[in-house]
Write a protein that holds these residues in place. Structure first.
Motif, PDB file in Angstrom:
ATOM      1  N   ASP A 136     -13.043  -4.036   4.005  1.00 60.41           N
ATOM      2  CA  ASP A 136     -11.667  -4.224   4.468  1.00 60.41           C
ATOM      3  C   ASP A 136     -11.644  -4.709   5.904  1.00 60.41           C
ATOM      4  O   ASP A 136     -10.908  -5.645   6.264  1.00 60.41           O
ATOM      5  N   ASN A 137     -12.455  -4.032   6.764  1.00 63.32           N
ATOM      6  CA  ASN A 137     -12.490  -4.436   8.171  1.00 63.32           C
ATOM      7  C   ASN A 137     -12.953  -5.883   8.313  1.00 63.32           C
ATOM      8  O   ASN A 137     -12.437  -6.643   9.138  1.00 63.32           O
ATOM      9  N   SER A 138     -13.975  -6.274   7.513  1.00 66.82           N
ATOM     10  CA  SER A 138     -14.488  -7.647   7.608  1.00 66.82           C
ATOM     11  C   SER A 138     -13.452  -8.653   7.122  1.00 66.82           C
ATOM     12  O   SER A 138     -13.327  -9.755   7.680  1.00 66.82           O
ATOM     13  N   LEU A 139     -12.716  -8.328   6.075  1.00 68.21           N
ATOM     14  CA  LEU A 139     -11.672  -9.245   5.603  1.00 68.21           C
ATOM     15  C   LEU A 139     -10.609  -9.453   6.668  1.00 68.21           C
ATOM     16  O   LEU A 139     -10.140 -10.579   6.885  1.00 68.21           O
ATOM     17  N   SER A 140     -10.214  -8.375   7.354  1.00 64.90           N
ATOM     18  CA  SER A 140      -9.233  -8.517   8.424  1.00 64.90           C
ATOM     19  C   SER A 140      -9.790  -9.347   9.565  1.00 64.90           C
ATOM     20  O   SER A 140      -9.095 -10.180  10.156  1.00 64.90           O
ATOM     21  N   ALA A 141     -11.077  -9.109   9.896  1.00 67.28           N
ATOM     22  CA  ALA A 141     -11.682  -9.822  11.029  1.00 67.28           C
ATOM     23  C   ALA A 141     -11.812 -11.314  10.742  1.00 67.28           C
ATOM     24  O   ALA A 141     -11.751 -12.125  11.663  1.00 67.28           O
ATOM     25  N   ALA A 209       5.012 -13.253   3.982  1.00 66.17           N
ATOM     26  CA  ALA A 209       4.810 -12.929   2.566  1.00 66.17           C
ATOM     27  C   ALA A 209       4.009 -14.030   1.886  1.00 66.17           C
ATOM     28  O   ALA A 209       4.266 -15.219   2.098  1.00 66.17           O
ATOM     29  N   VAL A 210       3.034 -13.622   1.089  1.00 61.69           N
ATOM     30  CA  VAL A 210       2.208 -14.538   0.321  1.00 61.69           C
ATOM     31  C   VAL A 210       2.103 -14.009  -1.089  1.00 61.69           C
ATOM     32  O   VAL A 210       2.348 -12.817  -1.344  1.00 61.69           O
ATOM     33  N   PRO A 211       1.748 -14.853  -2.061  1.00 53.55           N
ATOM     34  CA  PRO A 211       1.610 -14.364  -3.439  1.00 53.55           C
ATOM     35  C   PRO A 211       0.593 -13.229  -3.523  1.00 53.55           C
ATOM     36  O   PRO A 211      -0.475 -13.260  -2.925  1.00 53.55           O
ATOM     37  N   ARG A 212       0.978 -12.204  -4.290  1.00 54.97           N
ATOM     38  CA  ARG A 212       0.144 -11.028  -4.537  1.00 54.97           C
ATOM     39  C   ARG A 212      -0.158 -10.260  -3.245  1.00 54.97           C
ATOM     40  O   ARG A 212      -1.056  -9.425  -3.213  1.00 54.97           O
ATOM     41  N   SER A 213       0.556 -10.576  -2.149  1.00 53.16           N
ATOM     42  CA  SER A 213       0.357  -9.923  -0.843  1.00 53.16           C
ATOM     43  C   SER A 213      -1.094 -10.026  -0.381  1.00 53.16           C
ATOM     44  O   SER A 213      -1.635  -9.119   0.260  1.00 53.16           O
ATOM     45  N   LEU A 214      -1.735 -11.158  -0.694  1.00 53.73           N
ATOM     46  CA  LEU A 214      -3.146 -11.346  -0.308  1.00 53.73           C
ATOM     47  C   LEU A 214      -3.210 -11.833   1.131  1.00 53.73           C
ATOM     48  O   LEU A 214      -3.612 -12.958   1.416  1.00 53.73           O
ATOM     49  N   ASN A 215      -2.823 -10.963   2.079  1.00 57.61           N
ATOM     50  CA  ASN A 215      -2.732 -11.369   3.482  1.00 57.61           C
ATOM     51  C   ASN A 215      -3.896 -10.884   4.329  1.00 57.61           C
ATOM     52  O   ASN A 215      -3.899 -11.063   5.545  1.00 57.61           O
ATOM     53  N   PHE A 462      -2.614  -2.507  -6.859  1.00 64.56           N
ATOM     54  CA  PHE A 462      -3.239  -3.183  -5.731  1.00 64.56           C
ATOM     55  C   PHE A 462      -2.289  -3.134  -4.562  1.00 64.56           C
ATOM     56  O   PHE A 462      -1.076  -3.360  -4.708  1.00 64.56           O
ATOM     57  N   TRP A 463      -2.842  -2.844  -3.393  1.00 63.01           N
ATOM     58  CA  TRP A 463      -2.073  -2.755  -2.148  1.00 63.01           C
ATOM     59  C   TRP A 463      -2.576  -3.828  -1.191  1.00 63.01           C
ATOM     60  O   TRP A 463      -3.764  -3.881  -0.869  1.00 63.01           O
ATOM     61  N   ASN A 464      -1.668  -4.722  -0.790  1.00 62.72           N
ATOM     62  CA  ASN A 464      -2.051  -5.879   0.032  1.00 62.72           C
ATOM     63  C   ASN A 464      -3.232  -6.630  -0.583  1.00 62.72           C
ATOM     64  O   ASN A 464      -4.120  -7.123   0.101  1.00 62.72           O
ATOM     65  N   GLY A 465      -3.268  -6.691  -1.916  1.00 63.24           N
ATOM     66  CA  GLY A 465      -4.264  -7.489  -2.606  1.00 63.24           C
ATOM     67  C   GLY A 465      -5.532  -6.775  -2.974  1.00 63.24           C
ATOM     68  O   GLY A 465      -6.359  -7.346  -3.691  1.00 63.24           O
ATOM     69  N   ARG A 466      -5.774  -5.516  -2.475  1.00 65.67           N
ATOM     70  CA  ARG A 466      -7.005  -4.815  -2.829  1.00 65.67           C
ATOM     71  C   ARG A 466      -6.662  -3.595  -3.670  1.00 65.67           C
ATOM     72  O   ARG A 466      -5.577  -3.019  -3.589  1.00 65.67           O
ATOM     73  N   LEU A 467      -7.593  -3.236  -4.562  1.00 67.83           N
ATOM     74  CA  LEU A 467      -7.361  -2.160  -5.515  1.00 67.83           C
ATOM     75  C   LEU A 467      -7.274  -0.808  -4.813  1.00 67.83           C
ATOM     76  O   LEU A 467      -8.058  -0.502  -3.918  1.00 67.83           O
ATOM     77  N   ASN A 503       3.387  -4.820  -1.529  1.00 64.35           N
ATOM     78  CA  ASN A 503       3.201  -5.202  -0.132  1.00 64.35           C
ATOM     79  C   ASN A 503       2.954  -3.951   0.703  1.00 64.35           C
ATOM     80  O   ASN A 503       2.770  -2.844   0.177  1.00 64.35           O
ATOM     81  N   ASP A 504       2.972  -4.083   2.014  1.00 68.86           N
ATOM     82  CA  ASP A 504       2.583  -2.964   2.878  1.00 68.86           C
ATOM     83  C   ASP A 504       3.716  -1.978   3.121  1.00 68.86           C
ATOM     84  O   ASP A 504       3.590  -1.104   3.977  1.00 68.86           O
ATOM     85  N   LYS A 505       4.816  -2.106   2.382  1.00 70.90           N
ATOM     86  CA  LYS A 505       5.921  -1.172   2.550  1.00 70.90           C
ATOM     87  C   LYS A 505       5.729   0.114   1.741  1.00 70.90           C
ATOM     88  O   LYS A 505       6.615   0.959   1.708  1.00 70.90           O
ATOM     89  N   PHE A 506       4.598   0.223   1.070  1.00 69.90           N
ATOM     90  CA  PHE A 506       4.285   1.432   0.324  1.00 69.90           C
ATOM     91  C   PHE A 506       3.116   2.138   1.018  1.00 69.90           C
ATOM     92  O   PHE A 506       2.160   1.471   1.443  1.00 69.90           O
ATOM     93  N   GLN A 507       3.182   3.456   1.131  1.00 71.07           N
ATOM     94  CA  GLN A 507       2.172   4.214   1.863  1.00 71.07           C
ATOM     95  C   GLN A 507       0.964   4.494   0.968  1.00 71.07           C
ATOM     96  O   GLN A 507       1.101   4.824  -0.212  1.00 71.07           O
ATOM     97  N   VAL A 508      -0.196   4.341   1.580  1.00 73.87           N
ATOM     98  CA  VAL A 508      -1.443   4.714   0.916  1.00 73.87           C
ATOM     99  C   VAL A 508      -2.195   5.668   1.823  1.00 73.87           C
ATOM    100  O   VAL A 508      -1.927   5.762   3.026  1.00 73.87           O
ATOM    101  N   SER A 509      -3.150   6.377   1.249  1.00 73.83           N
ATOM    102  CA  SER A 509      -3.972   7.285   2.053  1.00 73.83           C
ATOM    103  C   SER A 509      -4.819   6.482   3.013  1.00 73.83           C
ATOM    104  O   SER A 509      -5.071   5.285   2.800  1.00 73.83           O
TER     105      SER A 509
END
Length: 2038
Positions: A136-141, A209-215, A462-467, A503-509
């Motif tokens: 996740d960190n690498s995808l953001s970077a 906003a992008v399809p499937r929230s793959l941001n 999936f949240w922001n594109g990841r499971l 999208n990121d409007k839902f809370q995850v752990s």
């Protein structure tokens, strides 16, 4: 919390500094206690600490290389910070440094400590999810990477490289030291980092906003990474290098370090960041981490990166990672499936993935173990992760979107996994094994499905594109298994899988394992579900849509039986229900339960009323299928077996087939049934006369009686068919037929039917008298009693066939056939006989019959008899006398003994036979005849009997032998058979005694006739036979024999010649006067080389050439005339004496040859060419000959005569002179003639011998070529200017010269033109040969080359020597007239609003030298515009605009006032310049985006129907608007106003002004407001109030009025008419009428639009036709002015011929010689160069042209320019040699007035009467171009110079003018000049002749006829185009009129009238006005076309007019694309406004 630093408050700040200025700096840090408030004080303190001079230059930076300045000092210099001393910001660190950091956890650690912070197993190993945190960190970077996003997970388990480690490396943006410090702070999320803390997420901005929230925005909370690190191992090393940084930052966190600090009571959350150079691993000293050396070395050349190195890996983790490599990498591929493969996932059936933002993500996992090959896998290559399996096993998908409160958006997709073949396709998940049910078969052949999904939930999340692996949604209410029976079986709900993307409007752990609130929010009642179709949301009932989709999937994709071998679609009329009769797909085979059933295969049924056996015909499957398909069932068509018994076809379900029965069982049953059927016939012949197979019988033979029995396969006799349950017993009959097979077809001659007698079998009696010849068939056929059918159930009944032949009988009579005349004696002929039997059939003659032939007077015999079908007596011969050649008639009798009629007679005519013998008279064998006479023979030709016979080409010859040259006699006896044979006389020369000859008489053409021989005795003749001539001299006579040659002195007389004659007996004949008359003396002369002599004679008298008469008396005495000897030894005198009488011709000849006399002359002759090249010897020889007085060569000289020869000549070189005596020719040979070098000339040589002499002339020419020069190009040392693409000033002519500079005329010498490769020359032929003058003309070359100087040179090769010409330097200038590009200027910042005016476009044509080309016709510039992006080629639908206005002075073409298209979209504009009729020069394409115009109207997205409502209780009956979307559009129907917010007020008004009873909305309100956001509002359920007021059956108007504060202009409201009724029943009735009214209104408008389009096109075509006709008439009248009459027919052919005629005449004028200026013009390389003065003007009068050219001789070569700069450039290019004249340097006020009158005119009157026709010289000038500038030039040069006729007139004119004014220079047409000062005379004032001006003369203009022809040709061409245009427009007009008058168009007009009538009736019933549905604000209302817009292309309107749709084809326009918007939720009493989410 992390140490963030504090601002200065007066306390000391502890700072840490590193001196890094030197290459090797002190690695230790220094501590500085700083109290300074400014940067200057701080810098001074630093200098003191490090001992640095204050003047030294250096900078102080942070560890992130941010330089400290006065401005940022207080902000950056904080307590505890580390700083560098550097030479520059980008300097590399000489050694590693340490930076102190604190990473105290954030307070959120306490606040959010209750959240899920640990890893729960959920039945799975959590290790892959921990690794996912690092990914996740690498995808953001790497989210901002433009190239490859590389993420590497390396498992370093090789003991040889250190202890186990896990490394995560990416090529992201990296971290600065501060960002690395922030990473270490626990729970410092991206949202809580402050702006003053430097961070990669500082000032967090939510991604779009992008399809499937793959941001890629999945590195979030500041927790997961650190949790993952310490879950995997005990220590981590963070290594990072940010972009544009020179340093690598390194941070180490370890459990051991924390424990040590705790033991030592140190501050735990503090440490150091090591800053170092890339690839510097010197600080790694621990062997356990030696693998780091390799990793650090990989840092080289990396722009940025981050590496997370985890050591101290847990042993159980290490074992799991090793042993389950495939499992956990598969899990990772599942987690990041959509990041790896994109929004659509890993679709296996897509051949090529679209290039997008996700194709560049490479996540690579590798494991390194000791002694093993590394395992490396790219997650993209994994094909068995669950999402890939879900995608690729699904058959269809259902997409939807959920909107929750706030901004939460969930995208969802449900996939259907059908049942295929015999199993479910739902993929297995190893984490959720499903229990499978047992297979069961039912009798309807449907296979029970298996468990499919089992108990697994439907949706993965999936949240922001990841499971999010631990959260799954079981189902939703609308996709769960229904409680009641649904449209599909329950098991279909178990075949679906699903995915939810939030999208990121839902809370995850924080560790992203579980959603906190997803399920709760989704199941909230306010959550809105919409279906997504083709990417667009659609508001509809989601449960119904899902149920229909699931039903379609079940019916379409669930397969059980495979139908193969598709045959076609049929209609089954056997079904009772018409709805089910079609369509049925037919197949020839199926695959079912592992077996294949095909057409033709036998089968058995089960579960039917009775067991059926049959053969498969085809399979039926209901539906419109094509090709192989799978289906759950179908039907099979079978033919019952055995078909012979049943003859029935049945159709049963496929499930009724017995799959267990074998083919052998079915076939055995069929065979047993078939054995009961009739099989064969048993035939016997009780009475004999049996017919054997293929037997042959004679005509009249008998066929015996037949006994027949019918047998089955068991051999049992039967007389009827066996009984069955399907058909009753039928009696059998036997039919007998006898059939004759004839060429005309089969003929049935006997037919009988026999029944079975019960006690006796079938029986037929015997048959006789079958006498017709031919082939017969006797057929016995079993038939049915009732129908006589020979087949039963498609099977033939038994039959038996007997074939036999009937032939002719024995001979009984005959007749004689036609004979083949003529018949001749002895020649055989045939007698054909026709023999017949008793029935008249032709038959053969038997061997016992021998024919007998008889005829009176003839002997007859024959050789053989042909007894076959062509019976004949062959080779019959007849012999006897027939008396004459015409023949004789005889009677011939033929007898055949033994026949009933045995004799026949016939008449024949017998002719003589062929020739066989000759009869010759006289009969004597020896005949006598005198020599020289002919002998006659009487000849007869006889046949073998002695009859005189004839035949063609019967020629008798007589050949004589015994002497040579005897004649041959011949005579033709073809017609008579006899004749007289004679011929020429027999003559033998010089016969002295009797001689015997043989005569052979024969017929060569008849070898059968033997020849005859006769003996002839020939006697000598007594006539003259010999003539002799004698020469008498010296007392004796010498005989001159025939053909003797006599030598005699040339020119002398030969005398004393006599002759004598003798007969054949050598007896002398005395000459008598009668004989003398017959003697002739022809005289011939012949040259020795000529033979034979030509006889010149007169047969009437004796003629000689030296005397007119012959003395007859001398002839009688035997004397001949004297002979004159010729004077030339070459002339030979041939003398001939002949004697002629009636029988003989004698002659005697002799030749007189002249001999040379004494020497008198000398002659010289040159052998070879008289041309002698300079410096060389004469190639040939000179022969000297001595002759006599007659010119005959003296032949008796000796070699000593050479000494008497002398030779002399001017310039003769005697050193090589040689004289040689030639004995064989008696001549002297002279060699070595050579002359001294000098100019070429004719040389004379004198030859002297004794006192005689002779002269010769030789041509001394130039020597061999030694030089190569260019003709007429004198100044080759200077560059020659030429414009690129233009021709040189004059032709290139190359001349050969010898070494003495004489012109060499050597021909055929090859000349090559040598040029650089970058020059292109036209013509391209660069090899020429010299002509006869030694010249090679390369012509005027056209040069194509880059700008600059280039060298040309010629090379010649002669005798292996190479000659080079001087080089020509070309100065290539750009062509100012050649267009190369178009320059377009316009306002690029303008906005292109739909329907507005385009900006002004200024277009100019740029030439090759980057200047604007002027004087271009505006019609050659056009502007093209089409819809669509820029392409390489023009689109087909192009709109073309013409130029609006031009400016001739600047060359710009303006396109103004052009309209922007009314439709929003992308358009392309391109400008074009027509270079010529073919070539176009296009500008670059300009792409514009047309945006909507100003808001103008409020319209519905989809046009609603007219509502019909009532005020009853039912809500549906009171609903005005159920679902209405209102959009703001501009006046061109483009969506706009997405920036506008406001509200929409809905109210109701009456269509009648005074009506106060207005219905109200629900809630008893008259107004309802709806929020209006971003240009759109969606209104649902606008309902009237129950029991609302209102008049029954009244039309009201629902008004939607927009209220938009920010919009200044007023928008018209949208009005919707509706009908109000008080009762429900009435409302329902009127609703139907309202719906019909709406449909009619729409259809009527469509019809009107079509008719309007057609009428508009028709009117436009009429206008165009009128314009074209007017144009044609105007041009026709113009042609009449030119005396060109146009015929009424064949106009185009006539005009074309006239154009060709005029063009030919024009070309002829161009070819006529006229005066031209040969002075080379200066190339116009710039627009500022006008050219040389000699080329600026033309003069028509020759005399005036000569004198004016001479007068301006010094200026003719001057180049005129417009500017001084251009003149200076020419001056520099020619180094000052070219004179120039810039016009901007002329003082124009002193120039003479061009229209000034002559000096002798005063106030318009003559002061005196001039003589000599004076005229200003300037008025004689004609300027082809640049008229104004030329007037300036010549006004200055000529001033007021006057032209006058002669000198006298000039003197008179000047004498008179000076009395009143100054007299200008006078020029006379005779060439004299009187200067302005009065001086004249002398050579300087006398013009030389024209040829002396060296071409510097003004040229003559083209004749006036040329200009007239040009105008005529132009007018003709225009007329031709006008006629073509008129014909085309008339044709189109006629077609349009025909279209308007077609029956179909009339029908549509009738339909329109009917619909309008029906509409009026309905509106009357409804009580509505006829205003229609459309309002002003409706985009579908009819609007007149704007005059400002260009009309659409006529072709488009024509195509529109041709679409003749029927009324039911006019449908409502499609819904408009809705703009997305965000609107606040509202709640109203009546109506709701839907929200659109972004």
């Amino acid at each position: 919390m992390a140490a963030q630093g504090t601002s200065y408050s007066g306390q000391d700040r502890t700072l840490y500094l590193y001196d890094c200025r030197q290459d090797k700096a002190d690695s230790g840090e220094k501590v500085l206690k700083c109290r300074e408030k400014t940067y200057e004080g701080f810098r001074n303190a630093v200098c003191q600490v490090f001992g640095i001079s204050f003047e030294e230059t250096f900078i102080i930076t942070t560890t992130n290389r941010k330089e400290i300045t006065d401005e940022n000092f207080n902000e950056i210099v904080q307590d505890g910070k580390t700083f560098y001393l550097l030479r520059s910001v980008d300097q590399s660190l000489p050694s590693a440094t340490k930076e102190r950091i604190d990473f105290l956890p954030h307070y959120d650690t306490l606040v959010k400590s209750g959240m899920y912070e640990y890893y729960a197993s959920e039945g799975q190993n959590p290790l892959p999810f921990a690794l996912a945190e690092l990914i996740d960190n690498s995808l953001s970077a790497t989210s901002q990477n433009t190239g490859i996003r590389s993420i590497q997970l390396k498992l370093l388990f090789d003991d040889t490289q250190g202890k186990p480690a896990v490394a995560m490396i990416d090529n992201g943006r990296g971290m600065t030291s501060k960002q690395l410090n922030n990473w270490a702070v626990y729970r410092l999320s991206k949202f809580t980092r402050q702006s003053y803390i430097e961070s990669d997420h500082s000032g967090y901005v939510r991604p779009p906003a992008v399809p499937r929230s793959l941001n890629s925005d999945i590195s979030y909370f500041g927790v997961g990474g650190k949790q993952a690190v310490f879950f995997v191992g005990q220590s981590t090393r963070m290594i990072s290098k940010p972009v544009d940084s020179q340093d690598v930052h390194e941070l180490v966190l370890s459990k051991e370090d924390f424990e040590n600090k705790e033991k030592n009571k140190e501050f735990i959350y503090s440490g150091f960041i090591r800053n170092r150079k890339p690839s510097d691993s010197s600080h790694i000293v621990n062997d356990d981490e030696r693998f780091l050396h390799n990793l650090i070395m990989e840092e080289k050349d990396k722009e940025s990166f981050t590496a997370v190195i985890i050591t101290g890996v847990q042993p159980d983790h290490m074992q799991y990672l090793k042993n389950n490599f495939h499992l956990w990498t598969r899990q990772l591929a599942h987690i990041y499936h959509y990041y790896i493969h994109g929004p659509k996932g890993n679709e296996a059936n897509v051949t090529m993935k679209e290039v997008g933002a996700f194709n560049n993500i490479n996540i690579e996992v590798s494991i390194f173990e000791k002694g093993k090959t590394p395992k490396i896998v790219n997650l993209r290559e994994i094909k068995d992760d669950m999402q890939t399996l879900y995608i690729n096993t699904s058959a269809d998908s259902f997409e939807f979107k959920a909107h929750v409160e706030g901004e939460g958006i969930v995208e969802g997709i449900i996939r259907y996994h059908p049942f295929l073949y015999d199993k479910e396709t739902f993929p297995e998940d190893p984490c959720f094994p499903s229990g499978l049910k047992d297979d069961e078969d039912d009798e309807e052949c449907y296979i029970i499905e298996k468990g499919a999904r089992g108990k697994r939930p439907i949706f993965e999340c999936f949240w922001n594109g990841r499971l999010i692996p631990y959260t799954a949604i079981e189902d939703f209410e609308w996709c769960a298994v229904p409680k009641k029976r649904g449209l599909v079986p329950v098991e279909c709900y178990n075949r679906i899988s699903g995915v939810l993307f939030t999208n990121d409007k839902f809370q995850v752990s924080t560790n992203k394992l579980t959603f906190m609130d997803l399920s709760t929010k989704l199941k909230n009642k306010n959550t809105l579900f919409t279906r997504v179709v083709n990417g667009q949301e659609q508001r509809m009932k989601i449960d119904r849509e899902f149920a229909l989709w699931l039903k379609e999937c079940h019916e379409r994709y669930d397969k059980q039986i495979k139908f193969i071998n598709f045959k076609g679609i049929i209609t089954r009329t056997d079904l009772p229900s018409k709805r089910m009769q079609s369509p049925w797909a037919t197949y020839s085979a199926i695959e079912w339960d592992g077996k294949t059933y095909k057409a033709g295969q036998v089968v058995k049924t089960i579960k039917t009323h009775s067991k059926l056996y049959g053969t498969i015909i085809s399979f039926f499957l209901y539906g419109d299928h094509d090709g192989d398909v799978y289906a759950t069932g179908g039907q099979v068509q079978i033919a019952l077996e055995p078909q012979a018994l049943y003859d029935e076809i049945k159709v049963i379900p496929i499930c009724k087939l017995d799959r267990s029965v074998s083919d052998q069982v079915v076939k055995k049953y069929i065979e047993e049934e078939m054995a009961r059927l009739p099989d064969k016939l048993a035939v016997t012949w009780p009475e004999g006369d049996e017919i054997l197979p293929n037997e042959t019988k004679h005509a009249g033979a008998t066929i015996g009686a037949l006994r027949i029995e019918i047998l089955n396969k068991k051999g049992e006799a039967m007389q009827k068919l066996p009984g069955t349950s399907h058909g009753g017993s039928k009696r059998l009959l036997v039919e007998l037929k006898v059939i004759l097979h004839s060429p005309g077809g089969n003929k049935e001659i006997i037919s009988h039917i026999s029944q079975h007698g019960g006690k006796w079998p079938y029986w037929f009696k015997k048959m006789e008298n079958i006498n017709t010849l031919g082939t017969y068939t006797l057929k016995l056929q079993v038939v049915l009693n009732e129908s006589n059918a020979d087949t039963y159930a498609g099977r033939s009944l038994p039959s038996k066939v007997f074939k036999f032949n009937i032939i002719e009988g024995k001979p009984q009579k005959f007749s004689i056939g036609l004979l083949d005349p003529p018949f001749r004696v002895g020649l055989p002929f045939n007698i054909p006989l026709e023999v017949q039997d008793e029935f008249g059939h032709a038959t053969n003659l038997t061997d016992g019959i021998v024919p007998v032939l008889e005829a009176n007077g003839l002997t007859l015999q024959y050789e053989e008899i042909d007894r076959g079908p062509n019976c004949a007596i062959k080779s019959v011969t007849a012999k006897g006398l027939v008396n004459n050649c015409q023949g004789r008639n005889f009677t011939l009798k033929v007898t055949l003994p033994g026949l009933k009629e045995e004799s026949q007679a016939l008449k024949i005519k017998l002719l003589p036979g062929p020739p066989r013998q000759l009869n010759v008279k006289p009969d004597s064998d020896i005949l006598k005849i005198e020599n020289g006479t002919a002998f006659p023979f009487q000849v007869e030709v006889l046949d073998e009997v002695g009859n005189i016979t004839t035949q063609p080409k019967l020629i008798v010859y007589c050949k004589f032998s015994g002497a040579p040259d005897l004649p041959v006699y011949d005579v033709d006896c073809s017609s008579t058979g006899s004749n007289m044979l004679t011929g020429p006389a027999l003559r033998i020369q010089n016969i002295k005694k009797d001689q015997t000859l043989k005569a052979r008489i024969e017929i060569p053409g008849c070898k059968s006739v033997p020849p005859l021989e006769k003996t002839i005795k020939l006697l000598p003749s007594s006539r003259v036979a010999r003539l002799q001539i004698f020469s008498v001299g010296g007392g004796k006579a010498i005989q001159i024999k025939h053909q003797d040659e006599i030598n005699w002195i040339a020119g002398d007389m030969m005398q004393n010649l006599i002759f004598q004659m003798y007969d054949e007996g050598e007896r002398e004949i005395i000459t008598t006067p009668a004989l003398a008359e017959k003697i002739k003396f022809p005289l011939l002369q012949r040259n020795l080389s000529c033979s034979p002599p030509v006889l010149q004679e007169n047969s009437l008298e004796i003629q000689v050439n030296w005397t007119p008469k012959v003395n007859r008396e001398q002839l009688i005495k035997g004397l001949l005339p004297d002979v004159k000897v010729p004077v030339s030894v070459k002339d030979v005198r041939y003398c001939l004496v002949t004697f002629h009488d009636d029988h003989v011709s004698l002659e005697s000849a002799f030749t007189v040859r002249p001999l040379a006399d004494e020497p008198k002359h000398i002659k010289c002759k040159i052998k070879g060419s008289t041309v002698i090249p300079m410096g060389e010897k004469l190639q040939g020889e000179i022969e000297v000959m001595i002759t006599d007085q007659h010119g005959n060569q003296i032949q008796n000289l000796t070699s000593s005569c050479v000494n008497s020869l002398g030779i002399s000549g001017n310039g003769l070189e005697k050193s090589d002179l040689k004289t040689i005596w030639q004995e064989d020719t008696q001549t002297i040979c002279v060699k070595g003639i050579r002359f001294k070098p000098g100019p070429p000339a004719t040389k004379e040589l004198c030859f002297a011998w004794r006192e005689f002499s002779h002269f010769l002339r030789l041509d001394l020419v130039a020597g061999p070529p030694a030089k190569l020069l260019i003709v007429d190009w004198a100044e080759l040392e200077e560059p020659v200017s030429v414009i690129n693409g233009k021709e040189l000033q004059k032709p290139l002519i190359v001349q050969l010269y010898d070494q003495w500079d004489n012109l060499s005329s050597e021909p055929n010498v090859k000349i090559n033109l040598i040029k650089p490769n970058n020059i292109k020359i036209i013509p391209s032929n660069q090899l020429h040969k010299t002509d006869e003058n030694g010249r090679a003309n390369f012509g005027v070359l056209c040069i194509h080359a880059p700008r600059g100087e280039h060298m040309l040179q010629f090379k010649a090769t002669y005798n292996k020597n190479t000659l080079h010409s001087p080089g020509i330097r070309l100065n290539v200038l750009p062509d100012p007239d050649k267009p190369v590009c178009l320059n377009v200027k316009y306002d690029k910042n303008v906005t292109f609003a739909a329907g507005s005016i385009l900006p002004d476009f200024m277009v100019s044509v740029i030439s090759e030298d980057d200047i604007i080309i002027k004087n271009i016709h505006p019609g050659r510039i056009s502007m093209k515009m089409w819809e669509g992006p820029s392409t390489g080629t023009l689109s087909q639908n192009v709109t073309t605009f013409g130029c609006t206005k031009t400016k001739d002075d600047d060359g710009f073409f303006n396109f103004t006032g052009k309209m922007v298209p009314e439709k929003v979209g992308t358009y392309s504009i391109q400008f074009a310049f027509a270079i010529d009729k073919i070539n176009m020069l296009n500008s670059e394409q300009i792409v514009i985006e047309v945006v909507p115009n100003e808001p103008a109207q409020l319209v519905p997205g989809t046009l609603p129907n007219t509502p019909a409502v009532s005020n009853v209780r039912a809500v549906g009956s009171r609903t005005l608007v159920k679902d209405l979307t209102l959009i703001i559009m501009d006046k061109y129907n483009n969506c706009t106003g997405n920036y506008l917010d406001g509200k929409i007020i809905a109210k109701i008004k009456s269509s009648v002004e005074k009506d106060t009873d207005i219905p109200t909305f629900q809630g008893k309100t008259s107004i309802v407001e709806f929020p209006f956001h971003k240009g759109i509002v969606e209104i649902e359920a606008l309902v009237l109030a129950e029991n609302s007021p209102g008049k029954d059956s009244t039309e009201y108007i629902l008004v939607f009025e927009p209220v938009i504060p920010t919009l200044k202009r007023h928008l018209e409201p949208y009005c919707l008419s509706f009908m109000f009724y008080n009762g429900y029943k009435r409302q329902q009735q009127m609703a139907a009428l309202t719906k019909e009214r709406d449909g009619l209104t729409e259809s009527i408008n469509a019809y009107k639009k079509m008719f309007d389009t057609n009428n508009q096109l028709h009117a436009e075509l009429k206008d165009q036709a009128q314009i074209a006709e007017t144009k044609e008439s105007e041009l026709k009248n113009e042609l009449k002015k030119h005396q060109i009459a146009i015929p009424p027919t064949n106009i185009l052919q006539y005009v074309d011929s006239v154009i060709k005629q005029k063009t030919s005449e024009q070309e002829a004028i161009m070819k006529q010689p006229r005066r031209t200026c040969t002075l080379a013009n200066y190339p116009k390389g710039s627009k500022d160069v006008l050219g040389k003065i000699s080329h600026l003007a033309q003069i028509e009068d020759n005399e005036a042209a000569k004198v004016i050219s001479w007068h301006l001789a010094s200026d003719m070569d001057c180049v005129v320019t417009l500017t001084t700069a251009a003149a200076r450039r020419i001056f520099d290019e020619t180094q000052g040699r070219q004179q120039v004249l810039p016009l901007d340097s002329i003082y124009k006020r002193n120039l003479t007035d061009w229209n000034r009158p002559l000096p002798h005119l005063r106030n318009g009157k003559n002061y005196f009467k001039p003589i000599g026709n004076p005229v200003f010289a300037r008025n004689l000038l004609i300027f082809p171009e640049h008229s104004l500038n030329c007037q300036t030039v010549f006004g200055m040069l000529l001033s007021d110079t006057i032209i006058i006729d002669n000198m006298d007139a000039a003197n008179h004119y000047r004498t008179e003018v000076v009395k009143i004014a100054h007299c200008p220079t006078l020029l006379t047409r005779e060439g004299d000049r009187i200067r302005g000062n009065g001086k004249f005379g002398g050579l300087q004032n006398k013009a030389p002749p024209m040829d002396k001006l060296r071409g510097m003369v003004f040229g003559a203009p083209l004749p006036q006829r040329y200009s007239v022809l040009s105008k005529q040709i132009d007018c003709l061409q225009q007329y031709c185009q006008a006629v073509l245009r008129l014909n085309k427009v008339n044709t189109e007009l006629e077609e349009q009129e025909q279209l308007l008058n077609t029956s179909e168009m009339q029908k549509k007009k009738k339909e329109l009238a009917e619909q309008e009538s029906r509409l009026r009736i309905i509106e009357q019933e409804l009580g509505m006005t006829s205003s229609g549905r459309y309002t002003k604000s409706s985009p579908y209302a009819e609007e007149p076309e704007s005059d400002d817009n260009p009309n659409p292309p006529k072709r488009m309107r024509r195509e529109t007019s041709k679409r003749l749709y029927s009324p039911d084809e006019w449908v409502s326009p499609p819904p408009m694309k809705k703009q997305q918007q965000t609107a606040a939720s509202t709640s109203e009493v009546n109506g709701t406004s839907r929200k659109k989410k972004t």
